[in-house]
Design an enzyme around this catalytic site. Structure first.
Site, PDB file in Angstrom:
ATOM      1  CG  ASP A  96     -92.655   9.068  41.889  1.00 35.82           C
ATOM      2  OD1 ASP A  96     -91.697   9.613  42.456  1.00 35.82           O
ATOM      3  OD2 ASP A  96     -92.601   7.933  41.378  1.00 35.82           O
ATOM      4  CG  ASP A 152    -102.404   4.493  24.102  1.00 36.10           C
ATOM      5  OD1 ASP A 152    -103.002   5.494  24.544  1.00 36.10           O
ATOM      6  OD2 ASP A 152    -102.043   4.366  22.914  1.00 36.10           O
ATOM      7  CG  ASP A 205    -101.174   8.975  22.783  1.00 40.56           C
ATOM      8  OD1 ASP A 205    -101.119   7.854  23.366  1.00 40.56           O
ATOM      9  OD2 ASP A 205    -101.091  10.054  23.393  1.00 40.56           O
ATOM     10  CD  GLU A 216     -85.086   6.434  44.008  1.00 39.25           C
ATOM     11  OE1 GLU A 216     -84.772   5.617  43.142  1.00 39.25           O
ATOM     12  OE2 GLU A 216     -85.278   7.637  43.751  1.00 39.25           O
ATOM     13  CG  ASP A 232    -104.104   7.109  28.094  1.00 37.13           C
ATOM     14  OD1 ASP A 232    -104.715   6.218  28.721  1.00 37.13           O
ATOM     15  OD2 ASP A 232    -104.208   7.265  26.857  1.00 37.13           O
ATOM     16  CG  HIS A 286     -89.575   3.499  37.489  1.00 40.43           C
ATOM     17  ND1 HIS A 286     -89.611   3.390  38.868  1.00 40.43           N
ATOM     18  CD2 HIS A 286     -89.008   4.700  37.227  1.00 40.43           C
ATOM     19  CE1 HIS A 286     -89.089   4.480  39.402  1.00 40.43           C
ATOM     20  NE2 HIS A 286     -88.716   5.296  38.436  1.00 40.43           N
ATOM     21  CG  ASP A 287     -85.440   3.966  38.242  1.00 38.53           C
ATOM     22  OD1 ASP A 287     -85.867   4.470  37.194  1.00 38.53           O
ATOM     23  OD2 ASP A 287     -85.455   4.541  39.345  1.00 38.53           O
ATOM     24  CG  ASP A 303     -87.178  10.738  42.151  1.00 36.61           C
ATOM     25  OD1 ASP A 303     -87.158   9.547  41.810  1.00 36.61           O
ATOM     26  OD2 ASP A 303     -86.481  11.614  41.615  1.00 36.61           O
TER      27      ASP A 303
HETATM   28  O1  TEU Z   1     -84.055   7.222  40.473  1.00 35.95           O
HETATM   29  C1  TEU Z   1     -82.833   7.424  41.094  1.00 35.95           C
HETATM   30  C2  TEU Z   1     -81.689   6.882  40.313  1.00 35.95           C
HETATM   31  O2  TEU Z   1     -80.796   7.602  39.982  1.00 35.95           O
HETATM   32  C3  TEU Z   1     -81.599   5.464  40.009  1.00 35.95           C
HETATM   33  O3  TEU Z   1     -82.689   4.712  40.193  1.00 35.95           O
HETATM   34  C4  TEU Z   1     -81.025   5.198  38.663  1.00 35.95           C
HETATM   35  O4  TEU Z   1     -82.055   5.084  37.744  1.00 35.95           O
HETATM   36  C5  TEU Z   1     -80.254   3.919  38.761  1.00 35.95           C
HETATM   37  O5  TEU Z   1     -79.203   4.178  39.643  1.00 35.95           O
HETATM   38  C6  TEU Z   1     -79.733   3.431  37.460  1.00 35.95           C
HETATM   39  O6  TEU Z   1     -78.705   4.250  36.985  1.00 35.95           O
HETATM   40  C7  TEU Z   1     -85.070   8.149  40.541  1.00 35.95           C
HETATM   41  C8  TEU Z   1     -86.203   7.709  39.642  1.00 35.95           C
HETATM   42  O7  TEU Z   1     -86.716   6.502  40.116  1.00 35.95           O
HETATM   43  C9  TEU Z   1     -85.707   7.635  38.238  1.00 35.95           C
HETATM   44  O8  TEU Z   1     -86.646   7.106  37.343  1.00 35.95           O
HETATM   45  C10 TEU Z   1     -85.305   9.018  37.830  1.00 35.95           C
HETATM   46  O9  TEU Z   1     -84.698   8.972  36.571  1.00 35.95           O
HETATM   47  C11 TEU Z   1     -84.332   9.651  38.819  1.00 35.95           C
HETATM   48  O10 TEU Z   1     -84.672   9.457  40.177  1.00 35.95           O
HETATM   49  C12 TEU Z   1     -84.316  11.145  38.625  1.00 35.95           C
HETATM   50  O11 TEU Z   1     -85.520  11.704  39.040  1.00 35.95           O
END
Ligand code: TEU
Length: 594
Positions: free
Chosen positions: A109, A32, A36, A276, A40, A350-351, A223
């Site tokens: 993305d 950041d 804030d 993905e 960013d 990140h997921d 995505d």
């Molecule tokens: O993610 C797809 C998705 O549904 C999974 O990664 C989900 O987060 C995992 O199964 C856990 O439940 C993509 C993106 O990477 C994610 O950040 C978004 O939330 C999602 O699509 C919707 O755009």
């Protein structure tokens, strides 16, 4: 013993993205610059030299587009503008230039399965504008008395068009009072699904992709791209998760038609494109078509098979994983794509929870196991994807209460389950939610031991892991033995040794639940370059008895995560027994003339 997964490594198969290491940035949580509390784009600019020192070749930037942030930017309101919180287009261009000046490429993305409900297309579609009417999946409701599913919203006598459940909890349909119809949202209700059946939608998506390519980017991470073709029937399947939504939609009927259209119009072998592919088990024949240059032509894909090993059906359930299962996934994928396609290699993003907490040991052997997992990712055949903080050995966060979570995919399903009485309270499911939540990946990058880990001068939008006092960039950089320096070494080795990129992969002992052992072999006209990788996935010492075929006198250790204290590691290999300490990783190399 496994069989060799070979593939030709002739010059025509050589392409820059096979040789690259990708670094993923989740901008809200990276750095950041203006206090804030939200990371960013100018914050990324401040850290470009950090990325350069690490040695990565590509940055994958998670969404930075204008968005009301129902899903942290995966709900896009305007594809061609930058989100206010994150900066401006000028800031973005400055990052692109700074990366390119350092020979680092940038991929963006691409989120085109859905938009935000605040996107102009949806606003017009909702208002019944002729040109946008069919941009989304609008359907009439069902007679509530005739079906056995329902929703809390909509007219009293209506049920949603089918029984599908959203990935983020609740029905996958929302009712619109103006149109008096329901729209499909596989994710949050603020993420309506685009209707790819409509050629105008596809044209609009391709135009937008072209526009970003004109800005000078080097590719896309796409995505949930395998969800864009939905079958007309939208059928229920009550035996499947989400009442059949995923099984019906994943790799849908026209998916290859749409992606090969994209390939013809937009894609280019010189771009890095990684799709993905959400699926409970992505069929290999689909995967091969996604990657075949004569069909869909993506560079790589992300499948979820290894990510699902320890997942339960919900965010508060888990199951056990074993090393042999994990190996089986990677072995199957190496074999399946050996002649067509190329693997992506990732253990977190990140997921997903942090890999060291999930597949390693985030206590006594945090450092060793983070290095071991890094060794794996950089020595398998494929392109490694490093998620921010992985190179520091960052761990899961010790979540203690529901209000510490920010993620819609954690908070929403839990709220609904508590309301509906499926679970009594957060405390009852705390251990599993803690281990599973996507927020583990989203706590801020740990730059220093200072307050808020040097991530922000303000109040961070999500809590900083208290272990930042120990685990942070400053301390990692000042310690030659750190995870960070080990990652730098691994990345450099990939630049030096072709065998790490193009060598064949041969797994040994596939059923062993403690060690992962394999060779990588590259033959050129006059010599054979061979690596032997031995990884101990346990907190005890173990011994690997090498088969005679991989014993030689000439081995040297290329890289490893322990010191040898005067012992001769090569000697151990000659005699056939490799003794590995807890979470020890060793890569041996030998070269023979043919
Ligand atoms: O993610 C797809 C998705 O549904 C999974 O990664 C989900 O987060 C995992 O199964 C856990 O439940 C993509 C993106 O990477 C994610 O950040 C978004 O939330 C999602 O699509 C919707 O755009």
């Amino acid at each position: 013993m496994g069989e060799t997964h070979s593939a030709s490594s002739g010059d025509s198969d050589r392409v820059w993205w096979k040789e690259a290491v990708v670094y993923q940035i989740y901008p809200r949580s990276f750095n950041d610059s203006d206090g804030d509390g939200v990371g960013d784009i100018p914050g990324i600019l401040e850290r470009v030299d950090y990325l350069d020192d690490l040695g990565v070749d590509v940055v994958w930037l998670c969404p930075v587009y204008d968005s009301p942030n129902a899903d942290n930017g995966y709900d896009i309101r305007d594809y061609r503008t930058i989100m206010d919180d994150l900066g401006t287009m000028d800031d973005w261009e400055a990052v692109l230039d700074a990366l390119h000046d350092r020979d680092i490429r940038l991929i963006m993305d691409l989120v085109v399965n859905h938009t935000s409900d605040e996107h102009e297309w949806f606003q017009k579609s909702r208002a019944g504008d002729d040109n946008y009417e069919d941009f989304y999946w609008w359907r009439e409701g069902e007679d509530a008395d005739a079906v056995d599913w329902s929703a809390a919203e909509g007219p009293e006598d209506e049920a949603p068009p089918n029984a599908w459940q959203s990935f983020f909890g609740g029905p996958a349909w929302a009712y619109d009072d103006g149109r008096e119809e329901w729209y499909l949202h596989m994710f949050d209700r603020k993420q309506p699904d685009l209707n790819w059946e409509n050629p105008t939608v596809r044209a609009a998506v391709f135009d937008m992709m072209e526009w970003w390519l004109e800005q000078g980017i080097d590719g896309f991470r796409m995505d949930v791209i395998n969800l864009v073709s939905k079958p007309d029937e939208l059928a229920n399947d009550f035996d499947e998760p989400f009442n059949g939504m995923l099984s019906q939609v994943a790799n849908g009927p026209r998916i290859h038609e749409y992606l090969s259209e994209m390939n013809d119009r937009i894609l280019d072998r010189n771009l890095l494109t990684v799709g993905e592919m959400l699926s409970s088990k992505l069929p290999m024949d689909h995967a091969r078509r996604y990657l075949d240059p004569d069909e869909d032509g993506l560079s790589m894909l992300f499948h979820f098979e290894h990510m699902l090993l320890d997942k339960g059906d919900t965010v508060w359930e888990r199951s056990e994983w074993s090393l042999s299962e994990l190996k089986a996934v990677f072995n199957r994928w190496d074999d399946g794509l050996a002649d067509v396609g190329w693997n992506s290699l990732y253990l977190n993003n990140h997921d997903q929870p942090r890999m060291v907490s999930r597949f390693g040991n985030d206590g006594e052997y945090r450092r060793e196991s983070a290095k071991l997992l890094g060794t794996l990712l950089h020595t398998l055949r494929g392109t490694p994807y490093i998620y921010q903080g992985e190179e520091l050995g960052m761990t899961n966060y010790p979540f203690d209460s529901l209000d510490e979570f920010r993620d819609v995919d954690t908070v929403n399903p839990l709220r609904i389950a508590i309301e509906e009485g499926d679970i009594d309270s957060f405390d009852d499911v705390k251990a599993a939610v803690r281990a599973n939540s996507r927020d583990n990946a989203r706590t801020p990058m740990q730059w220093s031991a200072a307050e808020n880990a040097g991530f922000t001068a303000g109040e961070p939008w999500i809590d900083v892991n208290p272990n930042h006092e120990e685990i942070n960039v400053d301390s990692e950089r000042s310690d030659e033995d750190s995870v960070y320096h080990y990652y730098r070494r691994l990345i450099r080795l990939r630049n030096e040794y072709d065998v790490l990129i193009y060598g064949d992969y041969e797994p040994l002992y596939p059923d062993d639940d403690t060690v992962w052992v394999y060779t990588r072999t590259l033959q050129t006209t006059d010599r054979e370059d061979r690596l032997l990788v031995t990884l101990n996935f346990s907190s005890s010492e173990t011994t690997v008895d090498l088969p005679s075929a991989v014993r030689t006198d000439d081995a040297t250790v290329l890289v490893g995560n322990y010191d040898f204290d005067g012992r001769d590691p090569a000697q151990e290999r000659t005699t056939g027994d490799v003794r590995l300490r807890p979470w020890e990783a060793r890569v041996y190399r030998d070269v023979s003339t043919i």
